[in-house]
Enzyme design. Structure first.
Site, PDB file in Angstrom:
ATOM      1  N   ARG A  91       0.820  -1.213   0.000  1.00 59.50           N
ATOM      2  CA  ARG A  91       0.000   0.000   0.000  1.00 59.50           C
ATOM      3  C   ARG A  91       0.858   1.270   0.000  1.00 59.50           C
ATOM      4  O   ARG A  91       0.485   2.288  -0.581  1.00 59.50           O
ATOM      5  CB  ARG A  91      -0.910  -0.006   1.238  1.00 59.50           C
ATOM      6  CG  ARG A  91      -2.017   1.042   1.243  1.00 59.50           C
ATOM      7  CD  ARG A  91      -2.739   1.057   2.594  1.00 59.50           C
ATOM      8  NE  ARG A  91      -2.979  -0.269   3.111  1.00 59.50           N
ATOM      9  CZ  ARG A  91      -4.083  -0.974   2.901  1.00 59.50           C
ATOM     10  NH1 ARG A  91      -5.052  -0.468   2.158  1.00 59.50           N
ATOM     11  NH2 ARG A  91      -4.218  -2.188   3.422  1.00 59.50           N
ATOM     12  N   TYR A  92       1.979   1.232   0.687  1.00 59.11           N
ATOM     13  CA  TYR A  92       2.864   2.377   0.822  1.00 59.11           C
ATOM     14  C   TYR A  92       4.186   2.081   0.119  1.00 59.11           C
ATOM     15  O   TYR A  92       4.608   0.927   0.029  1.00 59.11           O
ATOM     16  CB  TYR A  92       3.122   2.687   2.297  1.00 59.11           C
ATOM     17  CG  TYR A  92       1.873   2.939   3.105  1.00 59.11           C
ATOM     18  CD1 TYR A  92       1.212   4.162   3.028  1.00 59.11           C
ATOM     19  CD2 TYR A  92       1.351   1.959   3.938  1.00 59.11           C
ATOM     20  CE1 TYR A  92       0.065   4.398   3.771  1.00 59.11           C
ATOM     21  CE2 TYR A  92       0.205   2.184   4.687  1.00 59.11           C
ATOM     22  CZ  TYR A  92      -0.434   3.398   4.599  1.00 59.11           C
ATOM     23  OH  TYR A  92      -1.567   3.629   5.327  1.00 59.11           O
ATOM     24  N   ARG A  95       7.163  -0.020   2.260  1.00 57.78           N
ATOM     25  CA  ARG A  95       6.851  -1.121   3.166  1.00 57.78           C
ATOM     26  C   ARG A  95       5.700  -1.975   2.621  1.00 57.78           C
ATOM     27  O   ARG A  95       4.855  -1.496   1.875  1.00 57.78           O
ATOM     28  CB  ARG A  95       6.506  -0.612   4.565  1.00 57.78           C
ATOM     29  CG  ARG A  95       5.389   0.413   4.620  1.00 57.78           C
ATOM     30  CD  ARG A  95       5.542   1.271   5.869  1.00 57.78           C
ATOM     31  NE  ARG A  95       4.510   2.280   6.025  1.00 57.78           N
ATOM     32  CZ  ARG A  95       4.551   3.473   5.432  1.00 57.78           C
ATOM     33  NH1 ARG A  95       5.541   3.778   4.601  1.00 57.78           N
ATOM     34  NH2 ARG A  95       3.601   4.360   5.654  1.00 57.78           N
ATOM     35  N   CYS A 104      -5.675 -16.258  15.044  1.00 61.74           N
ATOM     36  CA  CYS A 104      -5.284 -15.421  16.180  1.00 61.74           C
ATOM     37  C   CYS A 104      -5.442 -16.215  17.469  1.00 61.74           C
ATOM     38  O   CYS A 104      -6.200 -17.197  17.536  1.00 61.74           O
ATOM     39  CB  CYS A 104      -6.169 -14.170  16.255  1.00 61.74           C
ATOM     40  SG  CYS A 104      -6.070 -13.079  14.828  1.00 61.74           S
ATOM     41  N   CYS A 108     -11.003 -10.544  18.334  1.00 60.41           N
ATOM     42  CA  CYS A 108     -11.604  -9.305  18.811  1.00 60.41           C
ATOM     43  C   CYS A 108     -12.922  -9.083  18.071  1.00 60.41           C
ATOM     44  O   CYS A 108     -13.002  -9.261  16.855  1.00 60.41           O
ATOM     45  CB  CYS A 108     -10.664  -8.132  18.568  1.00 60.41           C
ATOM     46  SG  CYS A 108      -9.024  -8.363  19.282  1.00 60.41           S
ATOM     47  N   CYS A 111     -12.772  -6.575  15.034  1.00 54.38           N
ATOM     48  CA  CYS A 111     -11.659  -6.762  14.095  1.00 54.38           C
ATOM     49  C   CYS A 111     -12.002  -6.289  12.688  1.00 54.38           C
ATOM     50  O   CYS A 111     -13.044  -6.638  12.140  1.00 54.38           O
ATOM     51  CB  CYS A 111     -11.274  -8.234  14.054  1.00 54.38           C
ATOM     52  SG  CYS A 111      -9.945  -8.604  12.888  1.00 54.38           S
ATOM     53  N   ARG A 113     -10.437  -7.202  10.047  1.00 54.34           N
ATOM     54  CA  ARG A 113     -10.261  -8.313   9.108  1.00 54.34           C
ATOM     55  C   ARG A 113     -11.109  -9.515   9.522  1.00 54.34           C
ATOM     56  O   ARG A 113     -10.794 -10.665   9.193  1.00 54.34           O
ATOM     57  CB  ARG A 113      -8.781  -8.720   9.024  1.00 54.34           C
ATOM     58  CG  ARG A 113      -7.900  -7.693   8.335  1.00 54.34           C
ATOM     59  CD  ARG A 113      -6.563  -8.291   7.887  1.00 54.34           C
ATOM     60  NE  ARG A 113      -5.768  -7.279   7.199  1.00 54.34           N
ATOM     61  CZ  ARG A 113      -4.667  -6.732   7.688  1.00 54.34           C
ATOM     62  NH1 ARG A 113      -4.219  -7.103   8.871  1.00 54.34           N
ATOM     63  NH2 ARG A 113      -4.006  -5.818   6.997  1.00 54.34           N
ATOM     64  N   ASP A 273     -12.707   1.006  12.214  1.00 55.33           N
ATOM     65  CA  ASP A 273     -12.935   0.808  10.788  1.00 55.33           C
ATOM     66  C   ASP A 273     -14.369   0.362  10.522  1.00 55.33           C
ATOM     67  O   ASP A 273     -15.081  -0.105  11.419  1.00 55.33           O
ATOM     68  CB  ASP A 273     -11.961  -0.240  10.242  1.00 55.33           C
ATOM     69  CG  ASP A 273     -10.518   0.232  10.273  1.00 55.33           C
ATOM     70  OD1 ASP A 273     -10.267   1.352   9.790  1.00 55.33           O
ATOM     71  OD2 ASP A 273      -9.656  -0.496  10.801  1.00 55.33           O
ATOM     72  N   ASP A 310      -7.960   4.955   8.924  1.00 58.55           N
ATOM     73  CA  ASP A 310      -7.619   4.235   7.703  1.00 58.55           C
ATOM     74  C   ASP A 310      -8.734   4.540   6.707  1.00 58.55           C
ATOM     75  O   ASP A 310      -9.856   4.061   6.861  1.00 58.55           O
ATOM     76  CB  ASP A 310      -7.520   2.732   7.971  1.00 58.55           C
ATOM     77  CG  ASP A 310      -6.311   2.129   7.300  1.00 58.55           C
ATOM     78  OD1 ASP A 310      -6.058   2.504   6.141  1.00 58.55           O
ATOM     79  OD2 ASP A 310      -5.635   1.296   7.919  1.00 58.55           O
ATOM     80  N   LYS A 317      -3.667   5.378   5.802  1.00 64.33           N
ATOM     81  CA  LYS A 317      -3.964   6.068   7.058  1.00 64.33           C
ATOM     82  C   LYS A 317      -3.740   7.572   6.918  1.00 64.33           C
ATOM     83  O   LYS A 317      -2.829   8.013   6.224  1.00 64.33           O
ATOM     84  CB  LYS A 317      -3.069   5.546   8.176  1.00 64.33           C
ATOM     85  CG  LYS A 317      -3.292   4.092   8.540  1.00 64.33           C
ATOM     86  CD  LYS A 317      -2.360   3.675   9.664  1.00 64.33           C
ATOM     87  CE  LYS A 317      -2.493   2.193   9.957  1.00 64.33           C
ATOM     88  NZ  LYS A 317      -1.988   1.363   8.828  1.00 64.33           N
TER      89      LYS A 317
END
Length: 353
Positions: A91-92, A95, A104, A108, A111, A113, A273, A310, A317
């Protein structure tokens, strides 16, 4: 006596006393869509008698998760738009993010995702991982690799070490960053072997630790963080701004202080999000900005995270904290942490020679 185990089914939540039996049918509907996992460390923190318990709200499924608004989407930050190889997001410019695993230690309820992770999610095959590494090798602009998922620290130390060594062998990769909940929710996994796996000659390993409430810093979690810090691994934090959990200045300020006390530099405070079924967690941007104003000047500068959104659609972001500068054609005004406004006229300031 059986060792405590991770709770993965609503019936187990009822058996453990975390939820009442009458809630079981509704929670089974939630679990049929979104994965459930609550580790013993977290079970021990939950107060079942408190309907507003901030720990339970993060991990115990809620029927509200099945209410989806029109603006919510299964890919709220646009991962798919920037997926250049299976599991690899570019995306950037300097990185990439590698979805090293798709599971996981805990799931959560907010989440972003949540549609992509869980026991049902496809694993990243050895060939897919090699394809991702080939992409990184062929792009010399990539300076940092962020290992995410899922939670990369649920992988074995051997697998983590193999990944880090493969990245260390790429001359232009200098930083490998791991995003994780493990030190907070399964601190027993932070063994000497895992700590040793996070770095290799040629790259610097960083760890971004996700916590949302001061109570998550149990003695075991603090000890796990200390093992990372004592090994010289730089630590930063990630927190999601969550209604009813940390959306007041006292709780948020104490959380950031607790990070710093444990040698973790506050990094990002994420605005919630637009993931499906998470509307009951989201605050307004204005509420988040007011919280950041409340922290400014009242807690140490070390304790100030960057409040970020985001941008939906894969645009990355953006910092969305409050502004303290007001500019007009006639003047510049700067607001102090008490709310006082002061003129700033650099053209009037004489510098000493």
């Amino acid at each position: 006596m059986n060792a405590p185990r991770t709770l993965r089914y609503p019936a187990e939540l009822v058996e453990s006393g975390l939820v009442s039996a009458e809630k079981l049918p509704a929670l089974e509907d939630v679990a049929a869509r979104y994965a459930v996992a609550i580790t013993p460390e977290i079970v021990g923190l939950i107060d079942p008698a408190d309907d507003a318990d901030p720990i339970a709200r993060q991990y115990v499924p809620d029927p509200a998760e099945l209410r989806t608004t029109p603006d919510e989407t299964g890919d709220p930050i646009g991962d798919k738009i920037h997926e250049v190889s299976e599991g690899l997001i570019h995306r950037y410019p300097d990185r990439v993010l590698l979805k090293f695993v798709h599971v996981c230690a805990v799931y959560c309820r907010f989440c972003f995702r949540r549609e992509m992770v869980g026991p049902q999610a496809p694993h990243l095959t050895p060939q897919a991982l090699e394809n991702a590494l080939d992409y990184i090798r062929s792009h010399p602009d990539i300076w940092e690799v962020i290992a995410s998922g899922g939670d990369p620290l649920v992988a074995s130390p051997r697998r983590i070490s193999e990944l880090v060594q493969a990245l260390a062998d790429i001359d232009h990769v200098k930083v490998v960053r791991f995003h994780t909940r493990v030190p907070m929710v399964a601190p027993e996994r932070v063994t000497d072997a895992l700590v040793a796996s996070l770095a290799a000659p040629g790259v610097t390993g960083w760890v971004a630790i996700h916590a949302n409430h001061p109570r998550e810093f149990t003695p075991a979690a603090r000890a796990a963080i200390a093992r990372l810090a004592d090994a010289g691994i730089p630590l930063v934090s990630q927190t999601v701004l969550l209604a009813g959990i940390n959306d007041d200045a006292e709780t948020l300020g104490q959380l950031m202080r607790t990070f710093v006390e444990n040698r973790v530099k506050p990094y990002y405070l994420h605005h919630g999000d637009l993931a499906p079924g998470t509307g009951h967690f989201r605050t307004s941007l204005a509420a988040g900005q007011n919280l950041m104003r409340a922290l400014r000047g009242r807690v140490s500068g070390l304790c100030q995270p960057t409040y970020v959104l985001d941008i939906p659609g894969g645009h990355g972001k953006a910092p969305v904290g409050p502004s303290y500068v007001e500019t007009t054609p006639e003047a510049v005004s700067v607001e102090d942490y008490r709310g006082g406004k002061h003129p700033y006229r650099p053209d009037k300031i004489r510098t000493e020679s």
